[in-house]
Motif scaffolding. Structure first.
Motif, PDB file in Angstrom:
ATOM      1  N   LEU A  23       0.867  -1.193   0.000  1.00 23.48           N
ATOM      2  CA  LEU A  23       0.000   0.000   0.000  1.00 23.48           C
ATOM      3  C   LEU A  23       0.889   1.223   0.000  1.00 23.48           C
ATOM      4  N   ASP A  24       0.538   2.175  -0.860  1.00 23.14           N
ATOM      5  CA  ASP A  24       1.267   3.433  -0.955  1.00 23.14           C
ATOM      6  C   ASP A  24       0.504   4.455  -0.109  1.00 23.14           C
ATOM      7  N   THR A  25       0.758   4.416   1.173  1.00 31.78           N
ATOM      8  CA  THR A  25       0.016   5.261   2.105  1.00 31.78           C
ATOM      9  C   THR A  25       0.765   5.288   3.433  1.00 31.78           C
TER      10      THR A  25
ATOM     11  N   VAL B  49       4.449  -1.733   2.763  1.00 32.71           N
ATOM     12  CA  VAL B  49       3.949  -0.350   2.676  1.00 32.71           C
ATOM     13  C   VAL B  49       5.053   0.524   2.098  1.00 32.71           C
ATOM     14  N   THR B  50       4.641   1.477   1.272  1.00 36.67           N
ATOM     15  CA  THR B  50       5.591   2.517   0.846  1.00 36.67           C
ATOM     16  C   THR B  50       5.028   3.862   1.298  1.00 36.67           C
ATOM     17  N   THR B  51       5.923   4.706   1.788  1.00 39.05           N
ATOM     18  CA  THR B  51       5.508   6.060   2.153  1.00 39.05           C
ATOM     19  C   THR B  51       6.428   7.022   1.413  1.00 39.05           C
ATOM     20  N   ASN B  52       6.054   8.264   1.435  1.00 42.60           N
ATOM     21  CA  ASN B  52       6.945   9.322   0.945  1.00 42.60           C
ATOM     22  C   ASN B  52       6.630  10.566   1.764  1.00 42.60           C
ATOM     23  N   PRO B  53       7.415  11.637   1.648  1.00 41.45           N
ATOM     24  CA  PRO B  53       7.171  12.807   2.492  1.00 41.45           C
ATOM     25  C   PRO B  53       5.775  13.404   2.298  1.00 41.45           C
ATOM     26  N   THR B  54       5.241  13.313   1.086  1.00 40.84           N
ATOM     27  CA  THR B  54       3.895  13.853   0.831  1.00 40.84           C
ATOM     28  C   THR B  54       2.850  13.045   1.606  1.00 40.84           C
ATOM     29  N   LEU B  55       2.984  11.725   1.553  1.00 43.52           N
ATOM     30  CA  LEU B  55       2.016  10.858   2.251  1.00 43.52           C
ATOM     31  C   LEU B  55       2.129  11.029   3.770  1.00 43.52           C
ATOM     32  N   MET B  56       3.357  11.213   4.253  1.00 44.33           N
ATOM     33  CA  MET B  56       3.571  11.449   5.698  1.00 44.33           C
ATOM     34  C   MET B  56       2.929  12.767   6.110  1.00 44.33           C
TER      35      MET B  56
ATOM     36  N   VAL C 100      14.931   1.896   3.547  1.00 41.85           N
ATOM     37  CA  VAL C 100      15.176   3.338   3.427  1.00 41.85           C
ATOM     38  C   VAL C 100      15.109   3.778   1.967  1.00 41.85           C
ATOM     39  N   LYS C 101      14.226   4.768   1.742  1.00 41.17           N
ATOM     40  CA  LYS C 101      14.036   5.270   0.381  1.00 41.17           C
ATOM     41  C   LYS C 101      14.989   6.432   0.144  1.00 41.17           C
ATOM     42  N   VAL C 102      15.718   6.338  -0.962  1.00 46.21           N
ATOM     43  CA  VAL C 102      16.615   7.450  -1.323  1.00 46.21           C
ATOM     44  C   VAL C 102      16.351   7.826  -2.775  1.00 46.21           C
TER      45      VAL C 102
ATOM     46  N   PRO D 118      10.246   2.456 -10.318  1.00 48.33           N
ATOM     47  CA  PRO D 118       9.832   3.281 -11.455  1.00 48.33           C
ATOM     48  C   PRO D 118       8.431   3.853 -11.215  1.00 48.33           C
ATOM     49  N   PHE D 119       8.265   5.140 -11.540  1.00 48.74           N
ATOM     50  CA  PHE D 119       7.001   5.849 -11.305  1.00 48.74           C
ATOM     51  C   PHE D 119       6.167   5.847 -12.590  1.00 48.74           C
ATOM     52  N   VAL D 120       5.180   4.995 -12.620  1.00 42.59           N
ATOM     53  CA  VAL D 120       4.393   4.812 -13.845  1.00 42.59           C
ATOM     54  C   VAL D 120       3.449   5.997 -14.117  1.00 42.59           C
ATOM     55  N   GLY D 121       2.610   6.314 -13.132  1.00 45.42           N
ATOM     56  CA  GLY D 121       1.585   7.349 -13.347  1.00 45.42           C
ATOM     57  C   GLY D 121       2.171   8.702 -13.705  1.00 45.42           C
ATOM     58  N   ARG D 122       3.278   9.047 -13.067  1.00 42.53           N
ATOM     59  CA  ARG D 122       3.852  10.383 -13.335  1.00 42.53           C
ATOM     60  C   ARG D 122       4.414  10.466 -14.753  1.00 42.53           C
ATOM     61  N   LEU D 123       4.878   9.324 -15.289  1.00 45.09           N
ATOM     62  CA  LEU D 123       5.321   9.321 -16.698  1.00 45.09           C
ATOM     63  C   LEU D 123       4.105   9.429 -17.613  1.00 45.09           C
TER      64      LEU D 123
ATOM     65  N   ALA E   5       6.860  -1.492  -8.905  1.00 45.17           N
ATOM     66  CA  ALA E   5       6.117  -0.561  -9.759  1.00 45.17           C
ATOM     67  C   ALA E   5       5.362   0.424  -8.869  1.00 45.17           C
ATOM     68  N   ALA E   6       5.694   1.716  -9.017  1.00 46.12           N
ATOM     69  CA  ALA E   6       5.126   2.745  -8.140  1.00 46.12           C
ATOM     70  C   ALA E   6       4.336   3.758  -8.959  1.00 46.12           C
ATOM     71  N   SER E   7       3.681   4.654  -8.230  1.00 45.08           N
ATOM     72  CA  SER E   7       2.833   5.666  -8.867  1.00 45.08           C
ATOM     73  C   SER E   7       1.788   4.975  -9.750  1.00 45.08           C
ATOM     74  N   LEU E   8       1.222   3.881  -9.218  1.00 46.05           N
ATOM     75  CA  LEU E   8       0.137   3.180  -9.915  1.00 46.05           C
ATOM     76  C   LEU E   8      -1.154   3.862  -9.480  1.00 46.05           C
ATOM     77  N   ARG E   9      -2.043   4.081 -10.421  1.00 49.26           N
ATOM     78  CA  ARG E   9      -3.227   4.894 -10.100  1.00 49.26           C
ATOM     79  C   ARG E   9      -4.553   4.165 -10.264  1.00 49.26           C
ATOM     80  N   HIS E  10      -4.560   3.002 -10.953  1.00 51.03           N
ATOM     81  CA  HIS E  10      -5.834   2.313 -11.212  1.00 51.03           C
ATOM     82  C   HIS E  10      -5.564   0.822 -11.480  1.00 51.03           C
TER      83      HIS E  10
ATOM     84  N   ALA F 177       3.802  -4.396  -6.697  1.00 50.21           N
ATOM     85  CA  ALA F 177       3.002  -3.239  -7.119  1.00 50.21           C
ATOM     86  C   ALA F 177       2.631  -2.484  -5.855  1.00 50.21           C
ATOM     87  N   THR F 178       2.958  -1.202  -5.807  1.00 48.86           N
ATOM     88  CA  THR F 178       2.489  -0.403  -4.673  1.00 48.86           C
ATOM     89  C   THR F 178       1.390   0.507  -5.186  1.00 48.86           C
ATOM     90  N   MET F 179       0.312   0.596  -4.405  1.00 49.15           N
ATOM     91  CA  MET F 179      -0.867   1.320  -4.904  1.00 49.15           C
ATOM     92  C   MET F 179      -1.599   2.018  -3.768  1.00 49.15           C
TER      93      MET F 179
HETATM   94  O1  G3P Z   1       5.388   5.477  -4.489  1.00 51.05           O
HETATM   95  C1  G3P Z   1       5.464   6.665  -5.206  1.00 51.05           C
HETATM   96  C2  G3P Z   1       4.090   7.215  -5.316  1.00 51.05           C
HETATM   97  O2  G3P Z   1       3.679   7.621  -4.058  1.00 51.05           O
HETATM   98  C3  G3P Z   1       3.903   8.303  -6.278  1.00 51.05           C
HETATM   99  O3  G3P Z   1       2.565   8.264  -6.613  1.00 51.05           O
HETATM  100  O4  G3P Z   1       0.468   9.088  -7.548  1.00 51.05           O
HETATM  101  O5  G3P Z   1       2.036  10.656  -6.360  1.00 51.05           O
HETATM  102  O6  G3P Z   1       2.599   9.766  -8.604  1.00 51.05           O
HETATM  103  P1  G3P Z   1       1.889   9.523  -7.319  1.00 51.05           P
END
Ligand code: G3P
Length: 226
Positions: A5-7, A25-32, A82-84, A128-133, A162-167, A182-184
């Motif tokens: 889960l990307d949350t 689980v994957t997190t990032n500064p935005t999700l935190m 640790v994510k870098v 790799p960030f799929v949705g952002r591409l 596979a990250a930034s999956l949206r659907h 797959a993180t979603m």
């Molecule tokens: O794991 C990376 C992910 O959080 C980015 O997703 O939807 O912000 O491009 P998104």
């Protein structure tokens, strides 16, 4: 295939864990930032619900800072990865952390050669960030496909996340591409359950069951011999 889960939301994580389909689980500064809580306490709460990898992202720009943060993060829970970022300093940190036995997830990857660099440096995950591409008019999934092809071809142990999956279609394509993980977002995981024929089929079964019960009740309360 592993599902992450990307949350950083503990309720979502607890719910998905109870479904039995949550591997990490994957997190990032935005999700935190969305949770608005002290990161250490939040990660420790998340770790109560998931024993698989929890990615926590560094925010330093230099390798020394990233390594310092990484050492602190892994003290929060034993399953922290640790994510870098995919930068020269990021890979310098990956190299140093690998020597210390600290697992890393190289993030903000947008090309297959970036994935190859991360694998060469010894990253545990590459993201790799799929949705952002897709957002900028590229076929994001091509990066996942090519990263899998290259890393498997050369036998790198680095796992493609596979990250930034949206659907749901992103999840399907990531699975077909051979991504390890797959993180979603929670909403996407929920969507994977849904099919109108499942709902319709369930409705019909329940209706028929109700009819049978009513029939049996009517028969049992009818006068004998009628
Ligand atoms: O794991 C990376 C992910 O959080 C980015 O997703 O939807 O912000 O491009 P998104």
């Amino acid at each position: 295939m592993l599902f992450f889960l990307d949350t950083a939301n503990p309720d979502q994580i607890r719910t998905a864990a109870a479904w039995g389909v949550l591997d990490g689980v994957t997190t990032n500064p935005t999700l935190m930032a969305r949770e608005g809580r002290e990161p250490k306490a939040l990660v420790q709460e998340i770790a109560r619900w998931v024993s698989g990898p929890i990615s926590v992202e560094t925010t330093s720009l230099d390798a020394e800072g990233m390594v310092r943060e990484a050492r602190e993060f892994v003290g929060w829970a034993p399953n922290v990865v640790v994510k870098v970022p995919m930068t020269p300093e990021g890979l310098r940190a990956v190299t140093a952390l690998r020597e210390e036995g600290i697992r890393t997830n190289v993030t903000l990857v947008f090309s297959p050669v970036q994935a190859l660099l991360a694998a060469k440096a010894g990253a545990y995950f590459v993201s790799p960030f799929v949705g952002r591409l897709d957002d900028v008019g590229h076929v994001g999934m091509d990066v996942v496909r090519q990263a899998v092809e290259i890393l498997r071809g050369y036998g790198y142990p680095t796992k493609v996340l596979a990250a930034s999956l949206r659907h749901p279609l992103h999840v399907l394509e990531a699975a077909r591409a051979g991504a390890d993980i797959a993180t979603m977002p929670f909403g996407t995981l929920e969507q994977l359950f849904r099919h109108p024929l499942t709902d319709l089929g369930l409705e019909r079964f329940l209706e028929d069951w109700r009819k049978l019960q009513a029939e049996l009740l009517a028969r049992s309360s009818a006068p004998a011999g009628s």
